[in-house]
Enzyme design. Sequence first.
Site, short mmCIF file in Angstrom:
data_model
loop_
_atom_site.label_atom_id
_atom_site.label_comp_id
_atom_site.label_asym_id
_atom_site.label_seq_id
_atom_site.Cartn_x
_atom_site.Cartn_y
_atom_site.Cartn_z
N SER A 1 0.84 -1.19 0.00
CA SER A 1 0.00 0.00 0.00
C SER A 1 0.88 1.24 0.00
CB SER A 1 -0.91 0.04 1.24
OG SER A 1 -1.79 -1.06 1.26
N SER B 1 -3.19 -3.60 -3.44
CA SER B 1 -2.55 -2.41 -2.90
C SER B 1 -3.60 -1.39 -2.46
CB SER B 1 -1.63 -1.78 -3.95
OG SER B 1 -0.83 -0.76 -3.40
N ASP C 1 -4.02 2.25 -1.97
CA ASP C 1 -3.33 3.48 -2.37
C ASP C 1 -4.26 4.67 -2.15
OD1 ASP C 1 -1.36 1.68 -3.28
OD2 ASP C 1 -2.32 1.54 -5.23
#
Length: 345
Positions: free
Chosen positions: A230, A268, A270
């Site tokens: 992340s 991920s 983000d």
Amino acid sequence: MTERLRDFGLICGTLQPGPLNAITDVPGVRVGHRTLNQGDLRTGFTALLPHDGNLFRRKVRAAVDVINGFGKSAGLMQLAELGQIETPLLLGNTLSVGTGFDALVTRALAANPDIGRATGTVNPVVLECNDGYLSDIRARALTESDAFAALNAAAAGPVAEGAVGAGTGMSAFGFKGGIGTASRRFDLDGTEHTLGVLALANFGTAGDLVLPDGRRPAPPETGPKGERGSVILIVATDVPLESRQLHRVARRGGAGLARLGAFWGHGSGDIAVAFTTADPIDHDEPQDLVPLRALNESRIDTLFRAAAEATQEAVLNALVAAPATTGRDGHHRPSLGDWLRANAG
């Protein structure tokens, strides 16, 4: 002294940085860390304060852009709806979000006796990345005292980078990741303004990283395959912006991540949060109608460029500053700084 990207002659973009090349170049912004680095623990909290006053009483205009939502942060729903931040921001690991939430609530209740009585409740903002490859995340070692330590350590001036605070156990592009920061300066109507970024870098696949000069460092690929990390971006500016404009600026953090070679993979989380220190919102405002300054929309490209450049450099500063680290069960991440020294010239 910790090395940074520019020490290796690498420059991101064309705009000039602030004097510290850090998010704390934005007047009033403060950053503090609490680091746990012992045994199988490589973890911590990082605290960011938009100003040093009572944030519940003097909120800052803000926005969030969820680039890819594989994350467990707290407080983003109300932030997106109201366009305000009313507590410090805490960054930690995935399983410490509840602890950070409790710490921010405790702090807000102590400073504001009317919360939950004569006024509403409070919306803590806690953001996270998973440091479980290098740290024993199941130990849930971070406590409210650790969160308070990070908050109490928050200060203006240079920002410690690399394997500190929330960045202690993070990985990025197969290297040791962590905390990094950068800033950009520019003029609007003859007045100098600043935009700064703080990055918690824990993303990217080994071999995908692209340096500003086009080189592609490729560390040995170890650990989980694919994009499983992340990245958290905190964007601060002193330019007067309304929340819709802040959302547009936050989104350009993604442009900086793309310059690095990231593609925001399935696993991920983000997230970019942007706020302005200009024209704080008075919780006890008596007027029905209040004035609002905002940037001329046709000038916003300058901030877009600043956000992209500062994001790219903040992430690379994190990787350069972080030393090679061996953590839980002998898991290892090399240092991008070591790679740059070995491949100089």
